[in-house]
Every structure is written in structure tokens, then in C-alpha cells.
Scaffold this motif. Structure first.
Motif, PDB file in Angstrom:
ATOM      1  N   VAL A   8       0.862  -1.177   0.000  1.00 45.70           N
ATOM      2  CA  VAL A   8       0.000   0.000   0.000  1.00 45.70           C
ATOM      3  C   VAL A   8       0.901   1.230   0.000  1.00 45.70           C
ATOM      4  O   VAL A   8       1.527   1.548   1.012  1.00 45.70           O
ATOM      5  CB  VAL A   8      -0.937   0.014   1.219  1.00 45.70           C
ATOM      6  N   ALA A   9       0.984   1.893  -1.142  1.00 45.56           N
ATOM      7  CA  ALA A   9       1.713   3.155  -1.229  1.00 45.56           C
ATOM      8  C   ALA A   9       0.809   4.230  -0.628  1.00 45.56           C
ATOM      9  O   ALA A   9       0.043   4.895  -1.330  1.00 45.56           O
ATOM     10  CB  ALA A   9       2.076   3.468  -2.678  1.00 45.56           C
ATOM     11  N   ASP A  10       0.881   4.363   0.673  1.00 41.16           N
ATOM     12  CA  ASP A  10      -0.060   5.153   1.457  1.00 41.16           C
ATOM     13  C   ASP A  10      -0.199   6.568   0.893  1.00 41.16           C
ATOM     14  O   ASP A  10       0.776   7.313   0.841  1.00 41.16           O
ATOM     15  CB  ASP A  10       0.426   5.206   2.909  1.00 41.16           C
ATOM     16  N   SER A  11      -1.388   6.900   0.439  1.00 42.46           N
ATOM     17  CA  SER A  11      -1.791   8.228  -0.057  1.00 42.46           C
ATOM     18  C   SER A  11      -1.503   8.473  -1.528  1.00 42.46           C
ATOM     19  O   SER A  11      -1.730   9.582  -2.021  1.00 42.46           O
ATOM     20  CB  SER A  11      -1.159   9.366   0.767  1.00 42.46           C
ATOM     21  N   LEU A  12      -1.075   7.465  -2.291  1.00 43.95           N
ATOM     22  CA  LEU A  12      -0.714   7.682  -3.696  1.00 43.95           C
ATOM     23  C   LEU A  12      -1.972   7.689  -4.572  1.00 43.95           C
ATOM     24  O   LEU A  12      -2.241   6.765  -5.338  1.00 43.95           O
ATOM     25  CB  LEU A  12       0.280   6.627  -4.173  1.00 43.95           C
ATOM     26  N   HIS A 339      -5.990   6.045  -0.161  1.00 41.81           N
ATOM     27  CA  HIS A 339      -6.632   7.351  -0.349  1.00 41.81           C
ATOM     28  C   HIS A 339      -5.603   8.223  -1.040  1.00 41.81           C
ATOM     29  O   HIS A 339      -4.498   7.775  -1.351  1.00 41.81           O
ATOM     30  CB  HIS A 339      -7.061   7.976   0.994  1.00 41.81           C
ATOM     31  N   GLY A 340      -5.924   9.488  -1.279  1.00 40.45           N
ATOM     32  CA  GLY A 340      -4.944  10.434  -1.764  1.00 40.45           C
ATOM     33  C   GLY A 340      -4.468  11.348  -0.656  1.00 40.45           C
ATOM     34  O   GLY A 340      -5.059  11.402   0.427  1.00 40.45           O
ATOM     35  N   CYS A 341      -3.386  12.061  -0.907  1.00 40.55           N
ATOM     36  CA  CYS A 341      -2.940  13.147  -0.021  1.00 40.55           C
ATOM     37  C   CYS A 341      -2.091  14.071  -0.888  1.00 40.55           C
ATOM     38  O   CYS A 341      -0.870  14.089  -0.804  1.00 40.55           O
ATOM     39  CB  CYS A 341      -2.161  12.627   1.178  1.00 40.55           C
ATOM     40  N   ASP A 342      -2.769  14.813  -1.742  1.00 38.47           N
ATOM     41  CA  ASP A 342      -2.129  15.637  -2.757  1.00 38.47           C
ATOM     42  C   ASP A 342      -1.271  16.715  -2.091  1.00 38.47           C
ATOM     43  O   ASP A 342      -1.798  17.606  -1.418  1.00 38.47           O
ATOM     44  CB  ASP A 342      -3.213  16.275  -3.636  1.00 38.47           C
ATOM     45  N   PRO A 343       0.059  16.664  -2.280  1.00 41.32           N
ATOM     46  CA  PRO A 343       0.921  17.642  -1.609  1.00 41.32           C
ATOM     47  C   PRO A 343       0.828  19.046  -2.187  1.00 41.32           C
ATOM     48  O   PRO A 343       1.397  19.976  -1.626  1.00 41.32           O
ATOM     49  CB  PRO A 343       2.325  17.064  -1.812  1.00 41.32           C
ATOM     50  N   ASP A 349      -4.819  17.670   4.786  1.00 45.99           N
ATOM     51  CA  ASP A 349      -5.634  16.475   4.954  1.00 45.99           C
ATOM     52  C   ASP A 349      -5.590  15.570   3.722  1.00 45.99           C
ATOM     53  O   ASP A 349      -5.116  15.951   2.653  1.00 45.99           O
ATOM     54  CB  ASP A 349      -7.078  16.866   5.249  1.00 45.99           C
ATOM     55  N   HIS A 350      -6.120  14.359   3.884  1.00 46.65           N
ATOM     56  CA  HIS A 350      -6.254  13.424   2.775  1.00 46.65           C
ATOM     57  C   HIS A 350      -7.147  14.013   1.686  1.00 46.65           C
ATOM     58  O   HIS A 350      -7.962  14.905   1.958  1.00 46.65           O
ATOM     59  CB  HIS A 350      -6.869  12.105   3.251  1.00 46.65           C
ATOM     60  N   THR A 351      -7.008  13.487   0.475  1.00 49.14           N
ATOM     61  CA  THR A 351      -7.849  13.915  -0.639  1.00 49.14           C
ATOM     62  C   THR A 351      -8.587  12.708  -1.212  1.00 49.14           C
ATOM     63  O   THR A 351      -8.050  11.599  -1.266  1.00 49.14           O
ATOM     64  CB  THR A 351      -6.998  14.588  -1.729  1.00 49.14           C
ATOM     65  N   ARG A 352      -9.837  12.945  -1.610  1.00 46.67           N
ATOM     66  CA  ARG A 352     -10.712  11.873  -2.122  1.00 46.67           C
ATOM     67  C   ARG A 352     -10.339  11.608  -3.578  1.00 46.67           C
ATOM     68  O   ARG A 352     -10.678  12.380  -4.476  1.00 46.67           O
ATOM     69  CB  ARG A 352     -12.162  12.292  -2.006  1.00 46.67           C
ATOM     70  N   GLU A 353      -9.649  10.488  -3.806  1.00 49.39           N
ATOM     71  CA  GLU A 353      -9.130  10.191  -5.139  1.00 49.39           C
ATOM     72  C   GLU A 353      -9.310   8.717  -5.493  1.00 49.39           C
ATOM     73  O   GLU A 353      -9.498   7.863  -4.623  1.00 49.39           O
ATOM     74  CB  GLU A 353      -7.637  10.524  -5.213  1.00 49.39           C
ATOM     75  N   TYR A 354      -9.243   8.459  -6.792  1.00 48.46           N
ATOM     76  CA  TYR A 354      -9.002   7.090  -7.237  1.00 48.46           C
ATOM     77  C   TYR A 354      -7.649   6.633  -6.690  1.00 48.46           C
ATOM     78  O   TYR A 354      -6.756   7.444  -6.424  1.00 48.46           O
ATOM     79  CB  TYR A 354      -8.914   7.025  -8.762  1.00 48.46           C
ATOM     80  N   VAL A 355      -7.500   5.307  -6.550  1.00 45.44           N
ATOM     81  CA  VAL A 355      -6.193   4.759  -6.207  1.00 45.44           C
ATOM     82  C   VAL A 355      -5.785   3.754  -7.280  1.00 45.44           C
ATOM     83  O   VAL A 355      -6.637   3.160  -7.949  1.00 45.44           O
ATOM     84  CB  VAL A 355      -6.188   4.082  -4.821  1.00 45.44           C
ATOM     85  N   PRO A 356      -4.488   3.560  -7.477  1.00 41.72           N
ATOM     86  CA  PRO A 356      -4.043   2.597  -8.472  1.00 41.72           C
ATOM     87  C   PRO A 356      -4.238   1.169  -7.992  1.00 41.72           C
ATOM     88  O   PRO A 356      -4.256   0.901  -6.785  1.00 41.72           O
ATOM     89  CB  PRO A 356      -2.547   2.908  -8.613  1.00 41.72           C
ATOM     90  N   VAL A 357      -4.394   0.254  -8.914  1.00 45.56           N
ATOM     91  CA  VAL A 357      -4.298  -1.168  -8.594  1.00 45.56           C
ATOM     92  C   VAL A 357      -3.435  -1.797  -9.686  1.00 45.56           C
ATOM     93  O   VAL A 357      -3.744  -1.716 -10.873  1.00 45.56           O
ATOM     94  CB  VAL A 357      -5.677  -1.851  -8.474  1.00 45.56           C
ATOM     95  N   ILE A 358      -2.321  -2.356  -9.261  1.00 40.70           N
ATOM     96  CA  ILE A 358      -1.350  -2.998 -10.148  1.00 40.70           C
ATOM     97  C   ILE A 358      -1.168  -4.425  -9.685  1.00 40.70           C
ATOM     98  O   ILE A 358      -1.063  -4.683  -8.478  1.00 40.70           O
ATOM     99  CB  ILE A 358      -0.003  -2.239 -10.111  1.00 40.70           C
ATOM    100  N   ALA A 359      -1.144  -5.346 -10.618  1.00 38.56           N
ATOM    101  CA  ALA A 359      -0.926  -6.764 -10.298  1.00 38.56           C
ATOM    102  C   ALA A 359       0.174  -7.305 -11.202  1.00 38.56           C
ATOM    103  O   ALA A 359       0.083  -7.214 -12.429  1.00 38.56           O
ATOM    104  CB  ALA A 359      -2.206  -7.564 -10.487  1.00 38.56           C
ATOM    105  N   TYR A 360       1.201  -7.858 -10.572  1.00 41.06           N
ATOM    106  CA  TYR A 360       2.324  -8.417 -11.327  1.00 41.06           C
ATOM    107  C   TYR A 360       2.690  -9.780 -10.764  1.00 41.06           C
ATOM    108  O   TYR A 360       2.694  -9.998  -9.550  1.00 41.06           O
ATOM    109  CB  TYR A 360       3.555  -7.510 -11.256  1.00 41.06           C
ATOM    110  N   GLY A 361       3.050 -10.684 -11.632  1.00 37.39           N
ATOM    111  CA  GLY A 361       3.568 -11.979 -11.224  1.00 37.39           C
ATOM    112  C   GLY A 361       4.015 -12.765 -12.435  1.00 37.39           C
ATOM    113  O   GLY A 361       3.575 -12.491 -13.563  1.00 37.39           O
ATOM    114  N   PRO A 362       4.883 -13.752 -12.252  1.00 38.81           N
ATOM    115  CA  PRO A 362       5.333 -14.569 -13.380  1.00 38.81           C
ATOM    116  C   PRO A 362       4.194 -15.262 -14.123  1.00 38.81           C
ATOM    117  O   PRO A 362       4.333 -15.574 -15.305  1.00 38.81           O
ATOM    118  CB  PRO A 362       6.273 -15.585 -12.717  1.00 38.81           C
ATOM    119  N   SER A 363       3.075 -15.485 -13.428  1.00 41.90           N
ATOM    120  CA  SER A 363       1.934 -16.150 -14.069  1.00 41.90           C
ATOM    121  C   SER A 363       0.742 -15.209 -14.242  1.00 41.90           C
ATOM    122  O   SER A 363      -0.409 -15.656 -14.305  1.00 41.90           O
ATOM    123  CB  SER A 363       1.516 -17.376 -13.240  1.00 41.90           C
ATOM    124  N   ILE A 364       1.023 -13.912 -14.334  1.00 42.18           N
ATOM    125  CA  ILE A 364      -0.033 -12.906 -14.436  1.00 42.18           C
ATOM    126  C   ILE A 364       0.021 -12.227 -15.799  1.00 42.18           C
ATOM    127  O   ILE A 364       1.100 -11.847 -16.277  1.00 42.18           O
ATOM    128  CB  ILE A 364       0.114 -11.856 -13.312  1.00 42.18           C
TER     129      ILE A 364
END
Length: 403
Positions: A8-12, A339-343, A349-364
Motif C-alpha cells: 500500500v503506497a499510502d496516499s498515492l 486514499h490520496g494526499c495531494d501535496p 488532509d487526505h484527498t478523495r481520489e481514485y487509487v491505483p491497482v497494479i498486479a504483477y507476477g510470473p503467471s499474471i
């Protein structure tokens, strides 16, 4: 049999969520604004590994932006972006939702900027904890309260209590003068008192130093959270005999529920080191290794340090090859945020944003997962990956990514 590693890349955050306007966050975009700022100051951000995993594609698609100066690369991971359906933009809500349990109720909040905590609550906590009173009692950034109240705290031994727009009661106290265990005990009292007020977290924020020039938080932070309102995918894997290994503050966020082992680490480097250590040393089947990279949020997002955030991302990117080299054929690495936390955004405070979802693996497979309507899609995918019972929320993308 399989294993999942969740970072979890907290706030990205990757751009304003569909309901961002309701939170005052229309236009917020943590990742894109960092990239823009680094271009503007003539030091373009360098994230070659995250680029290959689809990070720039995610932000481009979520926000209809372009990155014309990037070289073309072959993507190696599946990628998409997730919206939040939980009522808040806080840490527990984001984490619980990604584990399949969104928060659909309203947390309790301390909304007054000054004198935030009602006197009867302060009196009860202080009486039960055996202290003479508190300092601060306001909305404030965690580092500022040490400057404003740290020396007075040492002189009076009154804990520094503050809050934010999140459902939180934070307590800063000196590890030596006040005592670390005494701080934890004070927070346990506050946790009991605040249960009836539906406050999500009580956070112990210990620090050291003797004056405003030397005060510094330590790595002994501890979160006292309420339990998730329903069993998460962590609980289901635990009940099925699997292992859930917490690194960083994950165990605190889930109130230790569904956790089999937990490891503390302070700083981005140490958190990644501990994650790699656990990937190499733990069972390679029916195991989740779950890490929160808190420093993006607490050190750079909340402090509105754009360059610091960019450099932390570059450091994270530089460690990705090590992480990938540790994976076995059946492992899946997921990278997301809570969540987001746009600097670049007003306030801290935190910002209401989409968050990324990345999936990697040798069989993915490397596929475009597009927009996901809830963070719970990740929890549902994990449930499918481990052959567990279906969760109540979310749509699995496991069949899309697995070869």
C-alpha cells in the motif's frame, strides 16, 4: 497454491474520485501534480519500473491527461484504478474496503478546529488515565504540535491531544519524560471512552528530544483501531489456515484481526527491506504479506512536501527490481493505495481520489483493468486467488489477470 504480496503506497492517489466534489477535493491528483511539479522545476520524475507496471497509464486514463515526454515501454503488469465507496477518506476505511469490507456508516468526528474535544470527554479520559489535563485540543499537523506544545508537555507531563478531519484522536507524548508504556495506557483509556462516539482510531505518537530544535517522532507509533464491521479477506484466509503477515501499521489498522504475524519497521527503506525478507523466508503458499508504506503519507503528503514525495517515489521505484526478483512462479504482487494526499492541495488532509491497482507476477497477464467501482475489487480478487468464499462486496478481476 499461491501467495500475495500487497504494497500500500499510502496516499498515492491518481486523480479526483467521482464524488470528490462532496469532499472539497475536486481537482485533486496526488500522482499527476507531483509529476507536473517536478517537470516545472526542471527535475522530471524518474519512475522507469512503475512506468512498465502501468502507473502513468493509470493516471492518464483516470484523468484524461497525457505524458508526451515518456519513452514507449512494454507493459509487464495488469493495471487499473479504483474508486472508494466508503463514507470517509481515512486510513481504516481505505484498508478495510480493499480487504472487502467498505465502511458504509458515518464515523464520529471532532469537527471544531479549536477546543475540538468536548470537556466531558477530556475529563473522563484524564480521570481514568490519572493525568492532570491535556495540551493542544485542536486540529493540527502532527509535527507542528511538537513545536507548539512539546516543551510545555515536558514541563507539565500533560499529553498533547489533537485531531484532524479524519475520525481520529491523536496523542503525542515524550518517550522518556512521559513514558512509552504510559502513553500506550493513556491511549487504551481513550480508546475505551471514544468507542461510544464511533471514533475510528486513537493513535499514540511518541517523540524524543529536549527542545523544539531536537524534537523528533520515533518509530513506536501505535494505532488503536476499532474492529472492521465484518470479516475481511484476511479473516477468511486466517480461518482457512493461511498466514497473514503484517509489516508496518497493517496490524494496527485491522486491530490485529486476521493477522498471524506482525513486524514493525521505521522508514521506507526498512519497510521494503522487511517485506523482501518476508518474501524470501515465509511459506510460498496460502500467505498474504501485507505492507503499508506510510512514509509517502506522513512524511510528504501531510507535510505538503512535493519534492520529498517525488524522491520517495523514485526510491521506491529503484527497489522494485529487488521485489520482483524475489517472487516465485505462483506469487502475485499488488500495488495500491488507501486514499490520496495531494501535496499541492490546500491544507494538510487526505484527498478523495481514485487509487491505483497494479498486479504483477510470473503467471499474471498484463491487461488493462480499467475503472473499478470499489476498492473491494481487490479483496474479492484475493478471495478468488486463494479459493475462499466470495465476499459481499467487489468484483474479482482474477480471471482477467491469471494465465
Amino acid at each position: 497454491m499461491t501467495r500475495a504480496i500487497i504494497l500500500v503506497a499510502d496516499s498515492l492517489g491518481v486523480g479526483q474520485a467521482p464524488d470528490a466534489e462532496a469532499f472539497g477535493d475536486a481537482g485533486a491528483n496526488t500522482f499527476h501534480h507531483i509529476v507536473q511539479h517536478m517537470d516545472k522545476i526542471g527535475d522530471p520524475i524518474k519512475l522507469p519500473n512503475l512506468q512498465k507496471m502501468g502507473m502513468f497509464n493509470i493516471c492518464a486514463e483516470a484523468n484524461n491527461v497525457t505524458y508526451p515526454n515518456l519513452p514507449e515501454v512494454d507493459l509487464i503488469a495488469s493495471y487499473g484504478y479504483m474508486a472508494e465507496i466508503s463514507s470517509g477518506k481515512d486510513t481504516p476505511s481505505g484498508h478495510w474496503e480493499m480487504a472487502g469490507v467498505p465502511v458504509l456508516f458515518e464515523w464520529g468526528y471532532f469537527k471544531e478546529k479549536q477546543n475540538s474535544f468536548p470537556q466531558h470527554i477530556i475529563d473522563q479520559i484524564c480521570h481514568e488515565a490519572g493525568v492532570d489535563g491535556i495540551l493542544a485540543n485542536r486540529h493540527a499537523p502532527g509535527t507542528d504540535v511538537l513545536t507548539w506544545f512539546g516543551e510545555e508537555h515536558i514541563n507539565t507531563l500533560k499529553p498533547i491531544c489533537y485531531t484532524s478531519v479524519d475520525s481520529v484522536f491523536q496523542v503525542a507524548a515524550h518517550e522518556e519524560h512521559f513514558g512509552l508504556e504510559r502513553l500506550y495506557d493513556f491511549c487504551l483509556v481513550a480508546r475505551r471512552v471514544l468507542d461510544e462516539h464511533n471514533i475510528g482510531r486513537v493513535i499514540a505518537r511518541p517523540f524524543v528530544g529536549e527542545d523544539v530544535n531536537t524534537f523528533k517522532r520515533t518509530g513506536n507509533r501505535k494505532d488503536f483501531s476499532v474492529l472492521p464491521p465484518a470479516p475481511t479477506v484476511l479473516d477468511k484466509l486466517f480461518d482457512a489456515g493461511g498466514d497473514v503477515i503484517s509489516i508496518g501499521k497493517i496490524a494496527d489498522i485491522y486491530a490485529d484481526q486476521g493477522i498471524t504475524e506482525k513486524y514493525k519497521a521505521t522508514g521506507l527503506e526498512a519497510l521494503i527491506d522487511k517485506t523482501i525478507e518476508q518474501i524470501k523466508s515465509t511459506a510460498t503458499e496460502q500467505t498474504i504479506i501485507f505492507t503499508n508504506l506510510v512514509n509517502f503519507d506522513q512524511d510528504y503528503g501531510h507535510r505538503r512536501d512535493i519534492v520529498g514525495y517525488a524522491k520517495a517515489l523514485e526510491y521506491f521505484d529503484s527497489r522494485i527490481p529487488e521485489l520482483l526478483a524475489c517472487l516465485t512462479k505462483q506469487d502475485v504482487l499488488y500495488i495500491t493505495a488507501d486514499h490520496g494526499c495531494d501535496p499541492t492541495w490546500p491544507g494538510t488532509d487526505h484527498t478523495r481520489e481514485y487509487v491505483p491497482v497494479i498486479a504483477y507476477g510470473p503467471s499474471i497477464n498484463a491487461v488493462n483493468l480499467g475503472e473499478r467501482s470499489t476498492f473491494a475489487d481487490l479483496g474479492q480478487t484475493l478471495s478468488k486467488q486463494f479459493g475462499l468464499a466470495q465476499l459481499d462486496y467487489g468484483t474479482s478481476f482474477w480471471t482477467d489477470i491469471s494465465k
